[in-house]
Write a protein that holds these residues in place. Structure first.
Motif, PDB file in Angstrom:
ATOM      1  N   SER A   1       0.570  -1.083  -0.079  1.00 46.34           N
ATOM      2  CA  SER A   1       0.044  -0.051  -0.011  1.00 46.34           C
ATOM      3  C   SER A   1       0.879   1.400   0.114  1.00 46.34           C
ATOM      4  O   SER A   1       0.555   2.182  -0.572  1.00 46.34           O
ATOM      5  CB  SER A   1      -0.858   0.575   0.878  1.00 46.34           C
TER       6      SER A   1
ATOM      7  N   LEU B   1      -3.668   9.309  -1.572  1.00 40.18           N
ATOM      8  CA  LEU B   1      -4.535   9.125  -1.180  1.00 40.18           C
ATOM      9  C   LEU B   1      -5.230   8.021  -0.700  1.00 40.18           C
ATOM     10  O   LEU B   1      -5.779   8.002   1.602  1.00 40.18           O
ATOM     11  CB  LEU B   1      -5.236  10.365  -0.164  1.00 40.18           C
ATOM     12  N   ARG B   2      -5.457   7.385  -1.192  1.00 39.85           N
ATOM     13  CA  ARG B   2      -6.821   5.705  -1.035  1.00 39.85           C
ATOM     14  C   ARG B   2      -5.748   4.976  -0.389  1.00 39.85           C
ATOM     15  O   ARG B   2      -5.555   4.475   0.952  1.00 39.85           O
ATOM     16  CB  ARG B   2      -7.132   5.417  -2.279  1.00 39.85           C
TER      17      ARG B   2
ATOM     18  N   VAL C   1      -4.536   5.809   2.899  1.00 40.18           N
ATOM     19  CA  VAL C   1      -5.572   5.513   4.317  1.00 40.18           C
ATOM     20  C   VAL C   1      -5.425   3.673   4.573  1.00 40.18           C
ATOM     21  O   VAL C   1      -5.678   2.993   5.309  1.00 40.18           O
ATOM     22  CB  VAL C   1      -6.761   5.125   3.642  1.00 40.18           C
ATOM     23  N   SER C   2      -5.010   2.499   3.492  1.00 39.50           N
ATOM     24  CA  SER C   2      -4.833   1.427   3.498  1.00 39.50           C
ATOM     25  C   SER C   2      -3.532   1.468   4.258  1.00 39.50           C
ATOM     26  O   SER C   2      -3.628   0.349   5.191  1.00 39.50           O
ATOM     27  CB  SER C   2      -4.679   0.517   1.719  1.00 39.50           C
TER      28      SER C   2
ATOM     29  N   LEU D   1      -2.819   3.360   6.879  1.00 40.71           N
ATOM     30  CA  LEU D   1      -2.539   3.530   7.970  1.00 40.71           C
ATOM     31  C   LEU D   1      -4.126   2.580   8.741  1.00 40.71           C
ATOM     32  O   LEU D   1      -4.035   1.911   9.800  1.00 40.71           O
ATOM     33  CB  LEU D   1      -3.678   4.326   8.144  1.00 40.71           C
ATOM     34  N   SER D   2      -4.453   1.907   7.734  1.00 39.15           N
ATOM     35  CA  SER D   2      -5.898   1.267   8.127  1.00 39.15           C
ATOM     36  C   SER D   2      -4.805  -0.403   8.450  1.00 39.15           C
ATOM     37  O   SER D   2      -5.669  -1.243   9.242  1.00 39.15           O
ATOM     38  CB  SER D   2      -6.328   0.179   6.994  1.00 39.15           C
TER      39      SER D   2
ATOM     40  N   SER E   1     -15.374  -3.563   7.191  1.00 35.96           N
ATOM     41  CA  SER E   1     -13.779  -3.114   5.902  1.00 35.96           C
ATOM     42  C   SER E   1     -14.688  -3.058   4.321  1.00 35.96           C
ATOM     43  O   SER E   1     -15.130  -1.958   3.268  1.00 35.96           O
ATOM     44  CB  SER E   1     -12.834  -3.582   5.626  1.00 35.96           C
TER      45      SER E   1
ATOM     46  N   SER F   1     -18.432   3.604  -0.316  1.00 33.11           N
ATOM     47  CA  SER F   1     -18.185   4.623  -1.611  1.00 33.11           C
ATOM     48  C   SER F   1     -17.979   4.143  -3.141  1.00 33.11           C
ATOM     49  O   SER F   1     -17.940   5.619  -3.381  1.00 33.11           O
ATOM     50  CB  SER F   1     -16.288   3.963  -1.061  1.00 33.11           C
TER      51      SER F   1
ATOM     52  N   VAL G   1     -10.863   7.950   1.392  1.00 34.74           N
ATOM     53  CA  VAL G   1     -10.178   7.289   2.255  1.00 34.74           C
ATOM     54  C   VAL G   1     -11.551   6.020   2.712  1.00 34.74           C
ATOM     55  O   VAL G   1     -11.565   4.997   3.452  1.00 34.74           O
ATOM     56  CB  VAL G   1     -10.826   8.493   3.150  1.00 34.74           C
TER      57      VAL G   1
ATOM     58  N   GLY H   1     -10.030   3.401   1.074  1.00 38.30           N
ATOM     59  CA  GLY H   1      -8.738   3.083   1.738  1.00 38.30           C
ATOM     60  C   GLY H   1      -8.912   1.950   2.616  1.00 38.30           C
ATOM     61  O   GLY H   1      -8.338   0.774   2.648  1.00 38.30           O
ATOM     62  N   LEU H   2     -10.059   1.977   3.336  1.00 46.23           N
ATOM     63  CA  LEU H   2     -10.349   1.194   4.457  1.00 46.23           C
ATOM     64  C   LEU H   2     -11.129  -0.023   3.727  1.00 46.23           C
ATOM     65  O   LEU H   2     -10.737  -1.388   4.548  1.00 46.23           O
ATOM     66  CB  LEU H   2     -11.459   1.893   6.011  1.00 46.23           C
TER      67      LEU H   2
END
Length: 398
Positions: free
Chosen positions: A137, A255-256, A259-260, A262-263, A283, A290, A307, A310-311
Motif C-alpha cells: 500500500s 490518498l486511498r 489510508v490503506s 494506516l488501516s 471494511s 464509497s 478514504v 482505503g479502508l
C-alpha cells in the motif's frame, strides 16, 4: 524489524509503485490513442489473462525453488513489458505489453506471498501478511502521485500527461526493486530446506480446494481485487467526465493508498478483539458505500470516497491471504496462494470486460454501482463463513 521484513518491504514498496503507476498511466496512453470504455475493460483483462494459466504453477514453483526467486523473475518480466510498451506504439501493442506486465506482476505477488507464508509458518500469518500488505500500500501511495506529477510537468492545465515519461518512471521503480532479491535469498533458502525435509507429496489443485471453507476465502479475495483493478481502469473515465486533472487523480489514488497503509497498523490487535470475519464485513461495507458515492461527487467529494475505499480495500487483502494460509498445509502454501491468484485472475478477466461493456450506455454510474453490487455479494459470502477463520490467538497480537 527482521532483515527479511525490511528487504521484503522495500521490494514490495518499489514493485507496487511501478505496478500501480503503470495501471494509471496506461489508461491515459490508451485514451490518447483513441480507446473507448470497452477497450479499457479489455486492457484491464489483458493484465490478468496470462496469469490465469500461470498462477497455480508459479505457486508450486515458489514452494519448490523459493518465493524470492519467483519475485526476481517477475520484476524482470514486468520491466520487459514496460520496455515493449515504450518502444512500439499502438493499441494492439498495449494489449500485448499489458499481458507481459501482468504476468510479471503475478510472479512478483506469488513470490512475495509464498515467501511470507513460508517464513511465518510458526508465527501469526495475519501479522506477516499485514507487513507485506502495508508495504504494498505504501507503494500504491508513492506510485500514482509520482508518475502522474512527473508526467504532467510542462503539460498545459487540463491536458493529458506525457505517458512516455510516466512509463520511464514506472520502469525505474521496477529496476530499484530488484536488488532486494539478494537479501531475501539466504532466508528463503534456509526455510525451503526445512520445508523439503518435512513435506510429503504436494497436493493437487482439487485437493487444495477441498480444504473446508477455502472457496469462501477465494471468492471474497477475487471480489476485492477486481474492485482495485476496476478503480484504476475507470477512475480516469470518471476524472475526464468531471474535468479532474491527471495530477489530482494521482493524489486521490495516493490518498486511498495512504489510508490503506494506516488501516493495517495494529491490524492483528483489531483481529484479536473483533475477529477476522467482523473486520471483513465492516471494511467491505465501507467500500460498497464509497463506490456507490463516487459517480455522484466531484474532486472534493472524491476525497471522502477515497478514504472509504482505503479502508474498504486495504483491510480485506491481508486478511484473505492469511485466511487461505490458515486453511492449508505448510508444504502447499505456495500452491494455495497460487490458486487464490488463479481465482483472482479469472475474475479480473471476465468482470472488467462485462463492466466495460456496460459502461457505454450507463457511464461511470453503472460501472461503480455494478462493482458495489459485486462487493455486496462478497459480504454475504463472508457472513456465511464459520467463525473459526475469523479468530486469531491472543499471542499473535503481542
Amino acid at each position: 524489524m527482521a532483515r527479511w521484513r525490511l528487504a521484503l518491504s522495500v521490494q514490495a514498496v518499489l514493485s507496487q509503485a511501478g505496478w500501480v503507476g503503470i495501471r494509471v498511466i496506461i489508461g491515459y496512453r490508451a485514451l490518447s490513442e483513441g480507446a473507448d470504455a470497452v477497450f479499457l475493460g479489455l486492457l484491464a483483462s489483458c493484465f490478468a489473462l496470462p496469469a490465469l494459466l500461470a498462477a497455480l504453477p508459479s505457486g508450486r514453483l515458489a514452494d519448490r525453488f523459493g518465493g524470492s526467486i519467483m519475485a526476481f523473475v517477475g520484476l524482470v518480466t514486468a520491466a520487459a513489458g514496460t520496455v515493449t510498451m515504450l518502444a512500439f506504439p499502438g493499441l494492439p501493442v498495449l494489449l500485448a505489453a499489458s499481458a507481459l506486465i501482468g504476468l510479471g506482476n503475478l510472479l512478483v505477488i506469488v513470490g512475495q506471498q509464498a515467501f511470507v507464508a513460508h517464513v511465518s509458518s510458526t508465527d501469526s500469518p495475519d501479522s506477516a501478511f499485514g507487513t507485506l500488505a502495508a508495504a504494498a500500500s505504501t507503494g500504491q501511495l508513492i506510485g500514482p502521485p509520482a508518475v502522474t506529477l512527473l508526467a504532467s510537468l510542462g503539460v498545459p492545465a487540463g491536458g493529458r500527461p506525457d505517458t512516455t515519461i510516466g512509463l520511464f518512471v514506472c520502469l525505474s521503480f521496477s529496476a530499484l526493486a530488484t536488488p532486494a532479491f539478494f537479501f531475501l535469498r539466504r532466508t528463503d533458502s534456509g526455510m525451503r530446506r526445512g520445508r523439503t525435509d518435512a513435506a510429503g507429496d504436494p497436493l493437487t489443485a482439487g485437493e487444495v480446494l477441498k480444504a473446508p471453507g477455502l472457496w469462501r476465502s477465494l471468492v471474497v479475495s477475487g471480489a476485492v481485487l477486481v474492485t482495485v483493478d476496476l478503480m484504476y481502469a475507470f477512475v480516469p473515465v470518471w476524472a475526464t467526465e468531471q474535468s479532474v486533472s491527471a495530477a489530482a487523480v494521482g493524489m486521490l489514488l495516493g490518498l486511498r493508498a495512504a489510508v490503506s497503509v494506516l488501516s493495517r497498523l495494529g491490524l492483528t490487535r483489531l483481529i484479536c478483539r473483533f475477529g477476522r470475519k467482523a473486520m471483513l464485513i465492516v471494511s467491505i461495507s465501507a467500500a460498497v458505500l464509497s463506490l456507490a458515492l463516487l459517480p455522484l461527487v466531484g474532486a472534493w467529494g472524491a476525497i471522502v470516497v477515497m478514504v472509504g475505499l482505503g479502508l474498504g480495500l486495504g483491510i480485506p487483502q491481508p486478511l484473505t491471504m492469511a485466511w487461505v494460509v490458515s486453511l492449508t498445509a505448510a508444504s502447499s502454501h505456495g500452491a494455495a496462494l497460487g490458486l487464490r491468484l488463479t481465482v483472482n485472475r479469472l475474475a479480473q478477466i471476465t468482470l472488467p470486460i462485462a463492466v466495460g461493456s456496460f459502461a457505454a450506455p450507463a457511464g461511470v454510474l453503472g460501472i461503480f454501482w455494478a462493482n458495489a453490487a459485486l462487493l455486496v455479494g462478497a459480504i454475504a459470502v463472508v457472513a456465511g463463513a464459520d467463525a473459526a477463520p475469523a479468530t486469531t490467538r491472543k499471542s499473535d497480537a503481542d
